[in-house]
Design a protein around this motif. Structure first.
Motif, mmCIF file in Angstrom:
data_model
loop_
_atom_site.group_PDB
_atom_site.id
_atom_site.type_symbol
_atom_site.label_atom_id
_atom_site.label_comp_id
_atom_site.label_asym_id
_atom_site.label_seq_id
_atom_site.Cartn_x
_atom_site.Cartn_y
_atom_site.Cartn_z
ATOM 1 N N GLN A 151 40.881 75.605 -10.417
ATOM 2 C CA GLN A 151 41.662 74.395 -10.173
ATOM 3 C C GLN A 151 40.880 73.378 -9.345
ATOM 4 O OE1 GLN A 151 45.475 75.208 -8.395
ATOM 5 N NE2 GLN A 151 46.493 75.078 -10.373
ATOM 6 N N THR A 152 40.127 73.860 -8.376
ATOM 7 C CA THR A 152 39.355 72.968 -7.516
ATOM 8 C C THR A 152 38.380 72.143 -8.347
ATOM 9 O OG1 THR A 152 39.447 74.660 -5.788
ATOM 10 C CG2 THR A 152 37.900 72.858 -5.470
ATOM 11 N N TYR A 153 37.647 72.819 -9.239
ATOM 12 C CA TYR A 153 36.652 72.112 -10.043
ATOM 13 C C TYR A 153 37.303 71.139 -11.029
ATOM 14 C CZ TYR A 153 32.937 75.107 -8.249
ATOM 15 O OH TYR A 153 32.027 75.737 -7.430
ATOM 16 N N ILE A 154 38.439 71.534 -11.598
ATOM 17 C CA ILE A 154 39.095 70.638 -12.559
ATOM 18 C C ILE A 154 39.706 69.436 -11.825
ATOM 19 C CG2 ILE A 154 40.865 70.451 -14.342
ATOM 20 C CD1 ILE A 154 40.504 73.381 -14.944
ATOM 21 N N CYS A 155 40.259 69.663 -10.622
ATOM 22 C CA CYS A 155 40.757 68.539 -9.809
ATOM 23 C C CYS A 155 39.617 67.570 -9.504
ATOM 24 C CB CYS A 155 41.354 69.049 -8.497
ATOM 25 S SG CYS A 155 43.000 69.765 -8.632
ATOM 26 N N LEU A 156 38.464 68.116 -9.137
ATOM 27 C CA LEU A 156 37.304 67.286 -8.825
ATOM 28 C C LEU A 156 36.817 66.555 -10.069
ATOM 29 C CD1 LEU A 156 35.318 66.488 -6.583
ATOM 30 C CD2 LEU A 156 33.907 68.431 -7.255
ATOM 31 N N LEU A 157 36.833 67.242 -11.209
ATOM 32 C CA LEU A 157 36.434 66.615 -12.469
ATOM 33 C C LEU A 157 37.310 65.409 -12.777
ATOM 34 C CD1 LEU A 157 35.544 68.577 -15.712
ATOM 35 C CD2 LEU A 157 36.971 66.553 -15.818
ATOM 36 N N HIS A 158 38.612 65.586 -12.619
ATOM 37 C CA HIS A 158 39.539 64.488 -12.916
ATOM 38 C C HIS A 158 39.445 63.372 -11.875
ATOM 39 C CE1 HIS A 158 41.946 65.747 -16.421
ATOM 40 N NE2 HIS A 158 41.600 66.969 -16.048
ATOM 41 N N ALA A 159 39.146 63.720 -10.623
ATOM 42 C CA ALA A 159 38.975 62.696 -9.591
ATOM 43 C C ALA A 159 37.781 61.802 -9.922
ATOM 44 C CB ALA A 159 38.788 63.342 -8.221
ATOM 45 N N CYS A 160 36.706 62.399 -10.411
ATOM 46 C CA CYS A 160 35.530 61.615 -10.811
ATOM 47 C C CYS A 160 35.794 60.874 -12.128
ATOM 48 C CB CYS A 160 34.319 62.527 -10.967
ATOM 49 S SG CYS A 160 33.794 63.306 -9.417
ATOM 50 N N ALA A 161 36.561 61.504 -13.026
ATOM 51 C CA ALA A 161 36.885 60.869 -14.307
ATOM 52 C C ALA A 161 37.732 59.616 -14.110
ATOM 53 C CB ALA A 161 37.616 61.865 -15.202
ATOM 54 N N ALA A 162 38.566 59.598 -13.061
ATOM 55 C CA ALA A 162 39.426 58.442 -12.807
ATOM 56 C C ALA A 162 38.618 57.170 -12.553
ATOM 57 C CB ALA A 162 40.343 58.720 -11.617
ATOM 58 N N GLN A 163 37.379 57.333 -12.079
ATOM 59 C CA GLN A 163 36.499 56.194 -11.842
ATOM 60 C C GLN A 163 35.453 56.038 -12.941
ATOM 61 O OE1 GLN A 163 35.435 57.127 -7.544
ATOM 62 N NE2 GLN A 163 35.807 54.926 -7.383
ATOM 63 N N GLY A 164 35.563 56.838 -13.986
ATOM 64 C CA GLY A 164 34.607 56.741 -15.078
ATOM 65 C C GLY A 164 33.225 57.243 -14.716
ATOM 66 N N ARG A 165 33.133 58.142 -13.733
ATOM 67 C CA ARG A 165 31.843 58.667 -13.290
ATOM 68 C C ARG A 165 31.400 59.810 -14.200
ATOM 69 N NH1 ARG A 165 30.080 57.310 -8.231
ATOM 70 N NH2 ARG A 165 28.166 58.261 -9.054
ATOM 71 N N ILE A 166 30.891 59.455 -15.374
ATOM 72 C CA ILE A 166 30.482 60.462 -16.348
ATOM 73 C C ILE A 166 29.351 61.323 -15.799
ATOM 74 C CG2 ILE A 166 29.512 60.792 -18.652
ATOM 75 C CD1 ILE A 166 30.955 58.316 -19.566
ATOM 76 N N ASP A 167 28.454 60.718 -15.010
ATOM 77 C CA ASP A 167 27.338 61.474 -14.452
ATOM 78 C C ASP A 167 27.827 62.613 -13.562
ATOM 79 O OD1 ASP A 167 28.403 59.574 -12.745
ATOM 80 O OD2 ASP A 167 26.522 59.210 -11.668
ATOM 81 N N ARG A 168 28.807 62.310 -12.693
ATOM 82 C CA ARG A 168 29.348 63.349 -11.821
ATOM 83 C C ARG A 168 30.140 64.386 -12.606
ATOM 84 N NH1 ARG A 168 31.489 60.267 -6.309
ATOM 85 N NH2 ARG A 168 29.419 60.035 -5.345
ATOM 86 N N VAL A 169 30.865 63.936 -13.605
ATOM 87 C CA VAL A 169 31.661 64.857 -14.426
ATOM 88 C C VAL A 169 30.752 65.864 -15.112
ATOM 89 C CG1 VAL A 169 33.076 65.004 -16.511
ATOM 90 C CG2 VAL A 169 33.605 63.296 -14.770
ATOM 91 N N GLN A 170 29.634 65.418 -15.619
ATOM 92 C CA GLN A 170 28.702 66.318 -16.295
ATOM 93 C C GLN A 170 28.115 67.343 -15.322
ATOM 94 O OE1 GLN A 170 26.021 63.433 -18.023
ATOM 95 N NE2 GLN A 170 27.217 63.271 -19.916
ATOM 96 N N ILE A 171 27.869 66.921 -14.079
ATOM 97 C CA ILE A 171 27.368 67.855 -13.068
ATOM 98 C C ILE A 171 28.412 68.919 -12.762
ATOM 99 C CG2 ILE A 171 26.672 68.060 -10.648
ATOM 100 C CD1 ILE A 171 25.413 65.280 -10.884
ATOM 101 N N ILE A 172 29.679 68.502 -12.665
ATOM 102 C CA ILE A 172 30.762 69.458 -12.397
ATOM 103 C C ILE A 172 30.891 70.462 -13.536
ATOM 104 C CG2 ILE A 172 33.253 69.687 -12.054
ATOM 105 C CD1 ILE A 172 33.134 66.827 -10.805
#
Length: 444
Positions: A151-172
């Motif tokens: 859940q922690t990683y998916i929450c973080l993924l969606h938090a970065c996705a909300a700003q369109g941070r594809i680079d961070r999402v791919q790292i997660i």
């Protein structure tokens, strides 16, 4: 310095007046025990937790901090359950400042925030579109030796996705894979959201959405169920935790939301936001190949996409075809079509809209304040014509004792004023009175 001088001046004046408690914020109860018990709404931590749960359920988030301060004044020591309730409320109200305040208070009380509390905190950052702070929370978890879960990683993924941070999402995603955590339907939904919020929109947006929807059908069985007992106990669904567009519909009756369609829901919502008819048609073909029928939420997004793209006839036909299947029916699809048909305020569209609303009224479908207010705001934007739709929606809400929002009343009021209606017109007088009352309540 000027602020401190001003505060000292007010304090001296308050001492002379005897109103120091009102300035300092301190409350004294110089009343008999019976009167104090009558005023006090909770006496122990269990009762306070019940109050916090009730406020969360009613979405009265602005009162949570007051309740916490009352606990401190009463000398009641909060428990981990208390802080979880406060974190959930802060998340639902997108109150990031309050969330971090409660985290600090939790530490002061000698309680180490657990992984569930941190997940709520990261979700709050996602709602506030602050991915930097969300990443810092993950680093704090590691320093506090709190092990992140799926859940922690998916929450973080969606938090970065909300700003369109594809680079961070791919790292997660890479970190999740390295940790042996499989990507589930919520992960793929987050990937779609990240591309949707990317500015400027990438050229391969359609291809990426189709790819992620296709891959979501084979999501990993490793830790597939991200829900835990704590979230269920406080009434937080996965959709709400990850800030998905389906969060407000997930608790509806069966047939409204088919939860295995999570990636499809996100994809159809993105297509509707961009008025992308081609992508919508492709997604519908994918569902048809799987011999699956769209649920009510998907039907709403398809109708919204067609209507906002100017293809009202296709939206109406899709609406009629779905009703003919007998797979489900809800006021939301009537409202979606009625609102979408009014886009552009064409004569044909306005007529379709009022016909749909009439059919909905004849079937006695319930229309809440939110749906009615959104319809009224849309109809009030009509600059020409007889203002028939706005008047009908207003009369419909009045007949059912549904009170529109201040924004809706204001839009309708301005629309009536622009038409130079006589001041003694009964409708205008009633709308003016309600507008003045609401404005005095919410804008003082």
């Amino acid at each position: 310095m000027k602020f401190l001088q001003s505060l000292l001046g007010k304090t001296r004046f308050a001492v002379r007046n005897g109103s120091l408690p009102r300035v300092s914020g301190t409350r004294f109860y110089n009343v008999p025990a019976e009167e104090y018990n009558r005023r006090n709404y909770a006496k122990n931590v269990q009762e306070y937790n019940t109050v916090l749960g009730s406020l969360n359920a009613q979405r009265r988030i602005f009162l949570l901090r007051d309740v916490y301060e009352d606990m401190m004044l009463d000398g009641v020591r909060p428990t981990r359950e208390t802080f979880h309730a406060l974190a959930v409320g802060s998340m639902r109200g997108s109150r990031m400042h309050d969330a971090f305040f409660f985290k600090d208070q939790m530490k002061i009380m000698g309680l180490v925030p657990d992984v569930t509390f941190y997940n709520f905190l990261i979700s709050t950052c996602g709602k506030c579109k602050n991915s930097d702070q969300a990443v810092q929370i993950l680093e704090e978890m590691k320093s506090m030796e709190v092990k992140p879960n799926v859940q922690t990683y998916i929450c973080l993924l969606h938090a970065c996705a909300a700003q369109g941070r594809i680079d961070r999402v791919q790292i997660i995603v890479r970190d999740m894979t390295a940790a042996g955590l499989g990507l589930n339907k919520f992960s793929y939904a987050g990937l779609i959201v990240a591309h949707q919020n990317k500015t400027p929109l990438t050229d391969d947006f359609d291809a990426k959405v189709i790819e992620y929807v296709g891959r979501s059908k084979n999501w990993s069985s490793v830790e597939t169920d991200s829900a835990n007992a704590e979230n269920v106990m406080v009434g937080v669904t996965d959709e709400e935790l990850y800030n998905l567009p389906t969060a407000e519909y997930v608790t509806r009756r069966g047939g409204f939301l088919n939860r295995p369609f999570t990636a499809y829901h996100t994809a159809f919502n993105a297509a509707a936001d961009f008025k992308n008819v081609k992508l919508t048609d492709t997604l519908l073909e994918m569902l048809e190949k799987e011999n699956k029928t769209p649920d009510i939420y998907i039907v709403m997004q398809v109708i919204r996409c067609y209507c906002h793209a100017g293809e009202i006839d296709r939206g109406l036909q899709f609406f009629e075809d779905f009703l003919a299947l007998g797979k489900g029916n809800a006021a939301e699809i009537y409202v979606t079509l009625a609102e979408g048909a009014m886009v552009g305020y064409t004569e044909k569209g306005m007529q379709i809209s009022i016909d749909i609303l009439t059919r909905m009224n004849e079937r006695n479908f319930f229309m809440n304040s939110k749906m009615g207010s959104e319809l009224l705001i849309m109809a009030a934007g009509e600059k020409t014509g007889g203002y028939t739709n706005a008047n009908y929606i207003w009369d419909l809400m009045r007949a059912r004792n549904i009170y529109p929002s201040l924004a809706a009343v204001e839009a309708y009021y301005q629309g009536l004023k622009d038409r130079q209606i006589p001041q003694d017109d009964p409708r205008l007088m009633l709308v003016t009175q309600m507008y003045d009352n609401l404005r005095s309540r919410f804008r003082t």
